[in-house]
Design an enzyme around this catalytic site. Structure first.
Site, PDB file in Angstrom:
ATOM      1  N   ASN A   9       0.829  -1.202   0.000  1.00  0.00           N
ATOM      2  CA  ASN A   9       0.000   0.000   0.000  1.00  0.00           C
ATOM      3  C   ASN A   9       0.878   1.273   0.000  1.00  0.00           C
ATOM      4  O   ASN A   9       1.504   1.604   1.015  1.00  0.00           O
ATOM      5  CB  ASN A   9      -0.904  -0.061   1.254  1.00  0.00           C
ATOM      6  CG  ASN A   9      -1.876   1.082   1.341  1.00  0.00           C
ATOM      7  OD1 ASN A   9      -1.546   2.206   0.970  1.00  0.00           O
ATOM      8  ND2 ASN A   9      -3.061   0.792   1.849  1.00  0.00           N
ATOM      9  N   ARG A  10       0.895   1.964  -1.148  1.00  0.00           N
ATOM     10  CA  ARG A  10       1.753   3.148  -1.309  1.00  0.00           C
ATOM     11  C   ARG A  10       1.466   4.222  -0.257  1.00  0.00           C
ATOM     12  O   ARG A  10       2.359   4.865   0.270  1.00  0.00           O
ATOM     13  CB  ARG A  10       1.529   3.764  -2.695  1.00  0.00           C
ATOM     14  CG  ARG A  10       2.082   2.958  -3.816  1.00  0.00           C
ATOM     15  CD  ARG A  10       3.530   3.401  -4.148  1.00  0.00           C
ATOM     16  NE  ARG A  10       4.238   2.302  -4.813  1.00  0.00           N
ATOM     17  CZ  ARG A  10       4.174   2.060  -6.108  1.00  0.00           C
ATOM     18  NH1 ARG A  10       3.472   2.840  -6.881  1.00  0.00           N
ATOM     19  NH2 ARG A  10       4.825   1.045  -6.635  1.00  0.00           N
ATOM     20  N   ASP A  69      -1.815  -4.043  11.440  1.00  0.00           N
ATOM     21  CA  ASP A  69      -3.192  -4.457  11.184  1.00  0.00           C
ATOM     22  C   ASP A  69      -4.090  -3.546  12.016  1.00  0.00           C
ATOM     23  O   ASP A  69      -3.755  -3.197  13.146  1.00  0.00           O
ATOM     24  CB  ASP A  69      -3.408  -5.927  11.557  1.00  0.00           C
ATOM     25  CG  ASP A  69      -4.641  -6.496  10.869  1.00  0.00           C
ATOM     26  OD1 ASP A  69      -5.037  -5.973   9.808  1.00  0.00           O
ATOM     27  OD2 ASP A  69      -5.230  -7.459  11.393  1.00  0.00           O
ATOM     28  N   PHE A 151     -10.723   7.099   3.852  1.00  0.00           N
ATOM     29  CA  PHE A 151     -11.166   5.815   3.316  1.00  0.00           C
ATOM     30  C   PHE A 151     -11.831   5.021   4.440  1.00  0.00           C
ATOM     31  O   PHE A 151     -11.904   5.477   5.582  1.00  0.00           O
ATOM     32  CB  PHE A 151      -9.969   5.035   2.740  1.00  0.00           C
ATOM     33  CG  PHE A 151      -8.994   4.575   3.795  1.00  0.00           C
ATOM     34  CD1 PHE A 151      -8.096   5.461   4.358  1.00  0.00           C
ATOM     35  CD2 PHE A 151      -8.995   3.257   4.236  1.00  0.00           C
ATOM     36  CE1 PHE A 151      -7.212   5.040   5.347  1.00  0.00           C
ATOM     37  CE2 PHE A 151      -8.110   2.824   5.225  1.00  0.00           C
ATOM     38  CZ  PHE A 151      -7.224   3.730   5.772  1.00  0.00           C
ATOM     39  N   GLY A 152     -12.298   3.829   4.106  1.00  0.00           N
ATOM     40  CA  GLY A 152     -12.845   2.914   5.116  1.00  0.00           C
ATOM     41  C   GLY A 152     -13.982   3.535   5.913  1.00  0.00           C
ATOM     42  O   GLY A 152     -14.915   4.124   5.359  1.00  0.00           O
ATOM     43  N   TYR A 153     -13.876   3.436   7.222  1.00  0.00           N
ATOM     44  CA  TYR A 153     -14.943   3.916   8.111  1.00  0.00           C
ATOM     45  C   TYR A 153     -14.792   5.399   8.452  1.00  0.00           C
ATOM     46  O   TYR A 153     -15.520   5.910   9.323  1.00  0.00           O
ATOM     47  CB  TYR A 153     -14.950   3.090   9.400  1.00  0.00           C
ATOM     48  CG  TYR A 153     -15.224   1.614   9.164  1.00  0.00           C
ATOM     49  CD1 TYR A 153     -16.521   1.138   9.073  1.00  0.00           C
ATOM     50  CD2 TYR A 153     -14.179   0.706   9.004  1.00  0.00           C
ATOM     51  CE1 TYR A 153     -16.773  -0.216   8.838  1.00  0.00           C
ATOM     52  CE2 TYR A 153     -14.419  -0.646   8.766  1.00  0.00           C
ATOM     53  CZ  TYR A 153     -15.717  -1.091   8.686  1.00  0.00           C
ATOM     54  OH  TYR A 153     -15.964  -2.420   8.447  1.00  0.00           O
ATOM     55  N   ASP A 154     -13.891   6.107   7.796  1.00  0.00           N
ATOM     56  CA  ASP A 154     -13.649   7.524   8.111  1.00  0.00           C
ATOM     57  C   ASP A 154     -14.920   8.372   8.168  1.00  0.00           C
ATOM     58  O   ASP A 154     -15.055   9.216   9.062  1.00  0.00           O
ATOM     59  CB  ASP A 154     -12.672   8.154   7.102  1.00  0.00           C
ATOM     60  CG  ASP A 154     -11.221   7.789   7.412  1.00  0.00           C
ATOM     61  OD1 ASP A 154     -10.981   7.175   8.465  1.00  0.00           O
ATOM     62  OD2 ASP A 154     -10.343   8.116   6.596  1.00  0.00           O
ATOM     63  N   LYS A 174      -5.752  14.364  10.053  1.00  0.00           N
ATOM     64  CA  LYS A 174      -6.043  12.960  10.377  1.00  0.00           C
ATOM     65  C   LYS A 174      -4.754  12.179  10.628  1.00  0.00           C
ATOM     66  O   LYS A 174      -4.651  11.428  11.590  1.00  0.00           O
ATOM     67  CB  LYS A 174      -6.850  12.290   9.265  1.00  0.00           C
ATOM     68  CG  LYS A 174      -7.233  10.868   9.676  1.00  0.00           C
ATOM     69  CD  LYS A 174      -7.670   9.952   8.584  1.00  0.00           C
ATOM     70  CE  LYS A 174      -7.522   8.519   9.046  1.00  0.00           C
ATOM     71  NZ  LYS A 174      -7.720   7.532   7.996  1.00  0.00           N
ATOM     72  N   ARG A 180      -3.075   5.050  13.536  1.00  0.00           N
ATOM     73  CA  ARG A 180      -1.851   4.560  12.885  1.00  0.00           C
ATOM     74  C   ARG A 180      -0.658   5.440  13.285  1.00  0.00           C
ATOM     75  O   ARG A 180       0.432   4.943  13.561  1.00  0.00           O
ATOM     76  CB  ARG A 180      -2.018   4.574  11.368  1.00  0.00           C
ATOM     77  CG  ARG A 180      -1.271   3.462  10.672  1.00  0.00           C
ATOM     78  CD  ARG A 180      -1.573   3.342   9.192  1.00  0.00           C
ATOM     79  NE  ARG A 180      -2.656   4.163   8.728  1.00  0.00           N
ATOM     80  CZ  ARG A 180      -3.931   3.760   8.660  1.00  0.00           C
ATOM     81  NH1 ARG A 180      -4.244   2.538   8.993  1.00  0.00           N
ATOM     82  NH2 ARG A 180      -4.878   4.584   8.258  1.00  0.00           N
TER      83      ARG A 180
HETATM   84  P1  IMP Z   1      -5.749  -2.507   7.452  1.00  0.00           P
HETATM   85  O1  IMP Z   1      -5.325  -3.458   8.507  1.00  0.00           O
HETATM   86  O2  IMP Z   1      -5.008  -1.210   7.492  1.00  0.00           O
HETATM   87  O3  IMP Z   1      -5.794  -3.129   6.086  1.00  0.00           O
HETATM   88  O4  IMP Z   1      -7.254  -2.091   7.778  1.00  0.00           O
HETATM   89  C1  IMP Z   1      -8.331  -3.027   7.798  1.00  0.00           C
HETATM   90  C2  IMP Z   1      -9.635  -2.272   7.571  1.00  0.00           C
HETATM   91  O5  IMP Z   1      -9.852  -1.346   8.642  1.00  0.00           O
HETATM   92  C3  IMP Z   1      -9.669  -1.433   6.296  1.00  0.00           C
HETATM   93  O6  IMP Z   1     -10.131  -2.180   5.216  1.00  0.00           O
HETATM   94  C4  IMP Z   1     -10.643  -0.329   6.658  1.00  0.00           C
HETATM   95  O7  IMP Z   1     -11.961  -0.761   6.474  1.00  0.00           O
HETATM   96  C5  IMP Z   1     -10.408  -0.151   8.145  1.00  0.00           C
HETATM   97  N1  IMP Z   1      -9.458   0.947   8.407  1.00  0.00           N
HETATM   98  C6  IMP Z   1      -8.119   0.845   8.669  1.00  0.00           C
HETATM   99  N2  IMP Z   1      -7.565   2.042   8.880  1.00  0.00           N
HETATM  100  C7  IMP Z   1      -8.583   2.941   8.723  1.00  0.00           C
HETATM  101  C8  IMP Z   1      -8.636   4.357   8.809  1.00  0.00           C
HETATM  102  O8  IMP Z   1      -7.643   5.073   9.056  1.00  0.00           O
HETATM  103  N3  IMP Z   1      -9.851   4.914   8.608  1.00  0.00           N
HETATM  104  C9  IMP Z   1     -10.969   4.200   8.327  1.00  0.00           C
HETATM  105  N4  IMP Z   1     -10.964   2.879   8.224  1.00  0.00           N
HETATM  106  C10 IMP Z   1      -9.781   2.237   8.431  1.00  0.00           C
END
Ligand code: IMP
Length: 209
Positions: A9-10, A69, A151-154, A174, A180
């Site tokens: 992931n870049r 993760d 992205f994701g649940y932001d 953010k 993270r």
């Molecule tokens: P990963 O472990 O970073 O791949 O995250 C797993 C999942 O958690 C992603 O597919 C997103 O749905 C969610 N996620 C991870 N980090 C974020 C974030 O910073 N904001 C929103 N959703 C996140």
């Protein structure tokens, strides 16, 4: 010291590079090791998945490896979706489908029952090294999506101390306060310790003669 980030992931690579930029380390990602295929995240906890990824990359490269993760843990749902955040509404689920499922499951919960936290776990594995760094951000789940960034649940998550959702913040803000970023700051302390123990820090100043 060479460190491999267990990700393609870049976006993550850039974020990690910028936070660790003042350390005397050379960073690589999985793009530099095409022989390492997809690592299946089949653990039952974030820690297990992060360790599995870092362990696999260390075994294949012999270099210090760092893997993360992340999960969203919603109190009223007993900590779900947690480790299953990416595939909450099924394998290959889109962010939008996952958000819709979360809204649906949370629809009867009043504001004081909408507590949640983002949790990011980073595993650092090397020769005789097995360390874990954790970053958490507490907050709450909105009743509807708000904001277009991230992205994701932001669009559904408002961190404590703010009125904006993660998706309403610019990426600078953010990335400064995120789960993270917090985990990476912890990981940085561990890396500094490892560098110090290996005698790898260059002298910061020369003695004045
Ligand atoms: P990963 O472990 O970073 O791949 O995250 C797993 C999942 O958690 C992603 O597919 C997103 O749905 C969610 N996620 C991870 N980090 C974020 C974030 O910073 N904001 C929103 N959703 C996140």
């Amino acid at each position: 010291m060479k460190v491999v980030l267990a990700t393609h992931n870049r976006h993550k690579v850039e974020e990690i590079k910028s936070i660790l930029s003042d350390l005397p380390i050379e960073l690589f990602s999985l793009d530099n090791f095409s022989e390492i295929g997809e690592i299946i995240e089949d653990g039952s906890t974030l820690e297990e998945n992060a360790r599995k990824k870092a362990q696999t990359v260390f075994q294949m490269t012999g270099l210090l490896s760092l893997a993360d993760d992340t999960g969203l843990e919603v109190e009223a749902l007993g900590g779900r979706p947690g480790v299953y955040s990416a595939r909450y509404s099924g394998e290959n689920a889109t962010y939008q489908q996952n958000n819709e499922k979360l809204l649906q499951e949370m629809r009867h919960f009043p504001p004081d029952k909408r507590l949640a936290k983002f949790r990011c776990v980073i595993s650092i594995i090397g020769d005789g090294i097995d360390e874990i760094a954790v970053g958490e951000v507490p907050g709450r789940i909105l009743n509807e999506v708000r904001g277009k960034n991230g992205f994701g649940y932001d669009p559904l998550f408002v961190p404590d101390g703010y009125e904006m959702s993660y998706a309403e913040m610019n990426s600078d803000l953010k990335n400064r306060l995120s789960h993270r970023a917090r985990a990476l700051e912890e990981a940085k302390k561990i890396l500094k310790k490892l560098i110090r123990n290996s005698g790898g820090f260059p002298p910061t100043s020369l003695p004045v003669l």
